[in-house]
Design a protein around this motif. Structure first.
Motif, PDB file in Angstrom:
ATOM      1  N   TYR A  82      -1.870  -8.696  67.889  1.00 42.38           N
ATOM      2  CA  TYR A  82      -3.060  -9.325  68.434  1.00 42.38           C
ATOM      3  C   TYR A  82      -3.093 -10.817  68.094  1.00 42.38           C
ATOM      4  CZ  TYR A  82      -7.827  -8.807  70.231  1.00 42.38           C
ATOM      5  OH  TYR A  82      -8.954  -8.880  70.988  1.00 42.38           O
ATOM      6  N   LEU A  83      -2.043 -11.530  68.527  1.00 42.64           N
ATOM      7  CA  LEU A  83      -1.916 -12.960  68.230  1.00 42.64           C
ATOM      8  C   LEU A  83      -3.100 -13.729  68.817  1.00 42.64           C
ATOM      9  CD1 LEU A  83       1.863 -13.627  68.927  1.00 42.64           C
ATOM     10  CD2 LEU A  83       0.790 -12.500  67.017  1.00 42.64           C
ATOM     11  N   THR A  84      -3.486 -14.804  68.180  1.00 39.60           N
ATOM     12  CA  THR A  84      -4.616 -15.598  68.674  1.00 39.60           C
ATOM     13  C   THR A  84      -4.226 -16.278  69.995  1.00 39.60           C
ATOM     14  OG1 THR A  84      -3.847 -17.517  67.467  1.00 39.60           O
ATOM     15  CG2 THR A  84      -5.422 -16.118  66.327  1.00 39.60           C
ATOM     16  N   GLU A  85      -5.252 -16.655  70.744  1.00 39.82           N
ATOM     17  CA  GLU A  85      -5.006 -17.334  72.033  1.00 39.82           C
ATOM     18  C   GLU A  85      -4.167 -18.592  71.830  1.00 39.82           C
ATOM     19  OE1 GLU A  85      -9.165 -16.288  74.143  1.00 39.82           O
ATOM     20  OE2 GLU A  85      -8.363 -18.270  74.600  1.00 39.82           O
ATOM     21  N   ARG A  86      -4.449 -19.278  70.703  1.00 43.11           N
ATOM     22  CA  ARG A  86      -3.724 -20.516  70.407  1.00 43.11           C
ATOM     23  C   ARG A  86      -2.214 -20.253  70.269  1.00 43.11           C
ATOM     24  NH1 ARG A  86      -6.420 -23.229  65.601  1.00 43.11           N
ATOM     25  NH2 ARG A  86      -6.274 -21.067  65.019  1.00 43.11           N
ATOM     26  N   LEU A  87      -1.892 -19.143  69.580  1.00 41.88           N
ATOM     27  CA  LEU A  87      -0.467 -18.824  69.401  1.00 41.88           C
ATOM     28  C   LEU A  87       0.187 -18.397  70.713  1.00 41.88           C
ATOM     29  CD1 LEU A  87      -0.351 -17.030  65.963  1.00 41.88           C
ATOM     30  CD2 LEU A  87       0.951 -19.031  66.637  1.00 41.88           C
ATOM     31  N   VAL A  88      -0.580 -17.658  71.524  1.00 40.11           N
ATOM     32  CA  VAL A  88      -0.031 -17.224  72.815  1.00 40.11           C
ATOM     33  C   VAL A  88       0.261 -18.471  73.656  1.00 40.11           C
ATOM     34  CG1 VAL A  88      -0.560 -15.952  74.949  1.00 40.11           C
ATOM     35  CG2 VAL A  88      -1.167 -14.969  72.729  1.00 40.11           C
ATOM     36  N   LYS A  89      -0.621 -19.462  73.548  1.00 42.02           N
ATOM     37  CA  LYS A  89      -0.409 -20.707  74.300  1.00 42.02           C
ATOM     38  C   LYS A  89       0.884 -21.406  73.817  1.00 42.02           C
ATOM     39  CE  LYS A  89      -3.019 -24.770  75.472  1.00 42.02           C
ATOM     40  NZ  LYS A  89      -3.928 -25.685  74.838  1.00 42.02           N
ATOM     41  N   GLN A  90       1.062 -21.445  72.498  1.00 41.71           N
ATOM     42  CA  GLN A  90       2.274 -22.078  71.948  1.00 41.71           C
ATOM     43  C   GLN A  90       3.525 -21.322  72.394  1.00 41.71           C
ATOM     44  OE1 GLN A  90       1.997 -22.421  67.714  1.00 41.71           O
ATOM     45  NE2 GLN A  90       0.561 -24.103  67.790  1.00 41.71           N
ATOM     46  N   GLY A 147       8.343 -21.585  78.189  1.00 40.10           N
ATOM     47  CA  GLY A 147       8.207 -22.263  79.481  1.00 40.10           C
ATOM     48  C   GLY A 147       7.726 -21.342  80.593  1.00 40.10           C
ATOM     49  N   GLN A 148       6.781 -20.456  80.252  1.00 42.24           N
ATOM     50  CA  GLN A 148       6.244 -19.551  81.278  1.00 42.24           C
ATOM     51  C   GLN A 148       4.724 -19.608  81.282  1.00 42.24           C
ATOM     52  OE1 GLN A 148       8.127 -15.702  81.666  1.00 42.24           O
ATOM     53  NE2 GLN A 148       9.396 -16.115  79.892  1.00 42.24           N
ATOM     54  N   GLU A 149       4.137 -19.245  82.423  1.00 34.55           N
ATOM     55  CA  GLU A 149       2.670 -19.197  82.541  1.00 34.55           C
ATOM     56  C   GLU A 149       2.190 -17.879  81.942  1.00 34.55           C
ATOM     57  OE1 GLU A 149       0.189 -20.717  85.015  1.00 34.55           O
ATOM     58  OE2 GLU A 149       1.345 -22.566  84.770  1.00 34.55           O
ATOM     59  N   ILE A 150       1.349 -17.977  80.918  1.00 36.57           N
ATOM     60  CA  ILE A 150       0.813 -16.745  80.317  1.00 36.57           C
ATOM     61  C   ILE A 150      -0.709 -16.887  80.269  1.00 36.57           C
ATOM     62  CG2 ILE A 150       0.851 -15.225  78.289  1.00 36.57           C
ATOM     63  CD1 ILE A 150       3.572 -16.332  77.559  1.00 36.57           C
ATOM     64  N   PRO A 151      -1.468 -15.870  80.708  1.00 32.83           N
ATOM     65  CA  PRO A 151      -2.932 -15.999  80.692  1.00 32.83           C
ATOM     66  C   PRO A 151      -3.448 -16.246  79.271  1.00 32.83           C
ATOM     67  CG  PRO A 151      -2.256 -13.944  81.752  1.00 32.83           C
ATOM     68  CD  PRO A 151      -1.025 -14.572  81.199  1.00 32.83           C
ATOM     69  N   ALA A 152      -4.564 -16.981  79.168  1.00 29.85           N
ATOM     70  CA  ALA A 152      -5.155 -17.279  77.858  1.00 29.85           C
ATOM     71  C   ALA A 152      -5.822 -16.026  77.319  1.00 29.85           C
ATOM     72  CB  ALA A 152      -6.174 -18.402  77.993  1.00 29.85           C
ATOM     73  N   THR A 153      -5.035 -15.234  76.602  1.00 29.32           N
ATOM     74  CA  THR A 153      -5.590 -13.995  76.057  1.00 29.32           C
ATOM     75  C   THR A 153      -4.843 -13.638  74.781  1.00 29.32           C
ATOM     76  OG1 THR A 153      -5.955 -11.665  76.520  1.00 29.32           O
ATOM     77  CG2 THR A 153      -4.012 -12.623  77.532  1.00 29.32           C
ATOM     78  N   ARG A 154      -5.352 -12.667  74.042  1.00 28.82           N
ATOM     79  CA  ARG A 154      -4.678 -12.273  72.811  1.00 28.82           C
ATOM     80  C   ARG A 154      -3.665 -11.162  73.114  1.00 28.82           C
ATOM     81  NH1 ARG A 154      -8.653 -12.657  67.774  1.00 28.82           N
ATOM     82  NH2 ARG A 154      -6.617 -12.362  66.835  1.00 28.82           N
ATOM     83  N   TYR A 171       7.333 -11.576  78.739  1.00 24.26           N
ATOM     84  CA  TYR A 171       7.787 -12.974  78.872  1.00 24.26           C
ATOM     85  C   TYR A 171       8.936 -13.196  77.879  1.00 24.26           C
ATOM     86  CZ  TYR A 171       3.029 -12.974  80.691  1.00 24.26           C
ATOM     87  OH  TYR A 171       1.878 -12.668  81.381  1.00 24.26           O
ATOM     88  N   PRO A 172      10.109 -12.664  78.167  1.00 23.82           N
ATOM     89  CA  PRO A 172      11.195 -12.679  77.171  1.00 23.82           C
ATOM     90  C   PRO A 172      11.623 -14.088  76.753  1.00 23.82           C
ATOM     91  CG  PRO A 172      11.820 -11.485  79.189  1.00 23.82           C
ATOM     92  CD  PRO A 172      10.510 -12.100  79.451  1.00 23.82           C
ATOM     93  N   VAL A 173      12.139 -14.172  75.533  1.00 25.64           N
ATOM     94  CA  VAL A 173      12.710 -15.441  75.065  1.00 25.64           C
ATOM     95  C   VAL A 173      14.116 -15.568  75.650  1.00 25.64           C
ATOM     96  CG1 VAL A 173      11.407 -15.640  72.913  1.00 25.64           C
ATOM     97  CG2 VAL A 173      13.489 -14.263  72.946  1.00 25.64           C
ATOM     98  N   THR A 174      14.627 -16.808  75.734  1.00 24.32           N
ATOM     99  CA  THR A 174      15.964 -16.972  76.308  1.00 24.32           C
ATOM    100  C   THR A 174      17.051 -16.600  75.304  1.00 24.32           C
ATOM    101  OG1 THR A 174      15.800 -19.270  75.718  1.00 24.32           O
ATOM    102  CG2 THR A 174      15.389 -18.732  78.034  1.00 24.32           C
TER     103      THR A 174
END
Ligand SMILES: Cc1cc2nc3c(=O)[nH]c(=O)nc-3n(C[C@H](O)[C@H](O)[C@H](O)COP(=O)(O)O)c2cc1C
Length: 566
Positions: free
Chosen positions: A303-311, A317-324, A334-337
């Motif tokens: 349950y990562l914070t919205e701030r971390l999801v944004k980071q 480099g993907q669009e992710i909704p502002a959510t936990r 949203y896999p890492v490369t």
């Protein structure tokens, strides 16, 4: 004023200090001087305050910031300063640019997040897009040094108000759980600044956080036994855990803090999804650990914070909704490369926060031991049942193993003098505090009367500590017991219904100087119990709602109405 030798040391110190150090020393000495004045009294100011109007906003979860804000407002009023005090949830955000003198008292919750009621205010100031040119302000940050992100929200609010153009009239003050002295000296400092003429009010360029860290002593206890108190067929699993804890000092009403570890299944899934090397050494907050250790016991992956999801979104480099979201779900969707990208994410993550459990044992009755009660916290996300991190972790503990913990004192939640009557409302795990109270009163032969309200789902499977409670009733330790098993009949019956059934007697106990305690889930139980208590006071005492509220406030001031709700 100083003797020759002290003056020389003083001169040496200031001559060798740079500008930042001088500003820090100035702020520190100011705090020391103010703290030596009786802290809770209104300070004698040299001049009449030039500022006659201030706004005090508070952001609170458990009421400490609100209590302080109200206390500051009444002190300011005694100095003829018109102090408006308002919760951040009630505050009209459009008033902010008009504000001249604003004091913010705000706690940090969750994992370094603002209290729920302060979120709108916090988000608003972080959206930038406006300036606060008139604003002079100061922030009092409440927190707890046991949490890795100590006073984070207060720090952010202080910094952000400054970025928006606000000018600090007193440095940010961070306060640990014993906040009274630091909070009062901060407010006295603010008042001193306000007593200068407007032109003279100094601006503080560098936020000087004179934080008095009490630090918590860490202990290790051996697990003696773990018993599920629910019987077969129950919807719940409530674990009574006994730990050997020789030499650990605590009082009834205190809690212990435990820092959980992430489950192996989740760690393995993360490693697989990210392609990371579990044994690779990595630096996290100045400590070198393997990726596996980091994922196991250092960072929170749930349950990562919205701030971390944004980071995370920025890094991958993907669009992710502002959510936990959980780290596992982020990695799946949203896999890492590659592993290097993953490593750059995990070193930015938040440390695991401790979880607090109210102590269920008593120093007098259970010498050398600490008992806690932990309910397995199950919840469903997208049709999948998940288990709360700490209750899952504790559920896996084995007898004879060792567990680290610290004691979190709760000075407000204390047994009164032994001849006072107490009423205890503790459904579910709320019973923990009252098992501690009753065991202590039994062991010490206290003569005050004890009345317990307990509730759960079913009598047959969920009557926690049934034998002990019945025994205390039979031996007279418990004067009265009222039980509410919500699902044993068609209509739901809760502890608040039982309180209403005994309203007349309950009010008599209060009128006789009785103490009222409530412990357990805040929402809805804690809120409902408080409402019911107000209703009983109004109806039985023939009072208006306003008078009933005052009555309860008075009880609170006298320490006769206390909550430990979570
Ligand atoms: C669930 C929970 C999480 C908390 N998280 C933090 C935290 O991350 N950092 C911190 O400094 N304090 C943390 N605290 C401590 C509170 O900030 C502290 O108890 C404060 O006095 C509460 O003030 P309030 O009653 O105004 O909300 C947390 C407290 C609770 C109950």
């Amino acid at each position: 004023m100083l003797g020759d030798s002290k003056f020389k040391i003083f001169l040496d110190l200031i001559n060798n200090a740079n500008k930042d150090e001088l500003i820090w020393m100035n702020g520190y000495l100011n705090g020391v001087v103010l703290r030596s004045v009786a802290p809770s009294t209104v300070p004698a100011l040299n001049t009449t305050p030039a500022v006659n109007k201030i706004t005090i906003v508070y952001g609170t979860e458990t009421g400490n910031s609100k209590r302080l804000a109200a206390d500051f407002a009444s002190k300011a009023k005694q100095l003829h300063i018109n102090a408006k005090v308002i919760g951040m949830d009630q505050y009209r955000l459009t008033d902010l640019p008009k504000e001249e003198y604003l004091l913010a008292v705000i706690s940090t919750q969750g994992e370094g997040e603002p209290p729920l009621a302060a979120k709108k205010f916090y988000d608003h100031i972080h959206h930038n897009g406006f300036t606060l040119n008139k604003l002079k302000y100061s922030v009092l940050a409440l927190g707890d040094t046991s949490y890795p992100l100590y006073c984070k929200t207060g720090e952010e609010v202080d910094e952000q108000l400054n970025k928006l153009g606000g000018v600090r009239i007193a440095p940010l003050q961070k306060c640990d759980v014993e906040y009274e002295d630091d909070a009062n000296s901060w407010f006295n400092n603010v008042l001193q600044q306000l007593s200068a003429t407007k032109e003279e009010i100094p601006t503080i360029e560098v936020p000087v956080a004179v934080a008095k860290k009490t630090g918590k002593q860490k202990y290790t206890g051996k697990i003696l036994s773990i018993i599920n108190l629910n019987d077969k067929g129950s919807n719940k699993e409530t674990l009574h855990i006994e730990m050997e804890a020789d030499g650990v000092e605590y009082q009834c009403g205190d809690s212990i803090g435990i820092v959980p570890e992430n489950p192996a299944m989740i760690i393995n899934e993360i490693i697989e999804l990210s392609g990371a090397d579990a044994n690779k050494k990595i630096v996290f907050k100045n400590e070198t650990v393997t990726v596996y250790e980091l994922l196991k016991s250092k960072i929170n992956v749930i349950y990562l914070t919205e701030r971390l999801v944004k980071q995370y979104a920025e890094i991958v480099g993907q669009e992710i909704p502002a959510t936990r979201m959980n780290l596992v779900d982020l990695l799946k969707i949203y896999p890492v490369t590659d592993a290097a990208q993953f490593e750059s994410i995990i070193i930015k993550m938040n440390p695991i926060s401790p979880r607090l459990y109210t102590i269920a044992s008593s120093p007098a009755a259970h010498a050398g031991e600490i008992h806690i009660l932990v309910v397995k916290d199950e919840y469903v996300v997208d049709g999948e049942t998940r288990i709360g991190l700490c209750s899952g972790y504790v559920g896996e503990l084995q007898t004879e193993s060792h567990q680290n913990f610290f004691v979190q004192p709760n000075k407000r939640f204390r047994l009164p003098a032994q001849d006072k009557d107490i009423i205890m409302v503790g459904p579910g795990t709320g019973i923990a505090a009252f098992r501690s109270f009753l065991a202590e009163r039994d062991a010490t032969g206290a003569i005050g009367r004890n009345w317990l309200f307990f509730g759960e789902q079913h009598f047959a499977t969920d009557f926690l500590y049934q034998t002990e409670i019945q025994n205390w009733y039979e031996t007279g330790v418990l004067t009265k017991v009222n039980l509410a098993f919500s699902r044993d009949q068609k209509e739901k019956i809760y502890v608040r219904h039982k309180m209403l059934q005994h309203a007349e007697e309950l009010y008599q106990w209060l009128e006789g100087g009785g103490y009222f305690f409530v412990c357990g889930k805040k929402d809805p139980m804690g809120i409902d119990v408080e409402k019911t208590l107000l209703q009983i006071i109004a109806e039985q005492g023939k009072k208006t709602n306003e008078e009933a509220r005052k009555y309860l406030e008075q009880m609170e001031e006298e320490g006769r109405f206390e909550k430990d709700v979570y």
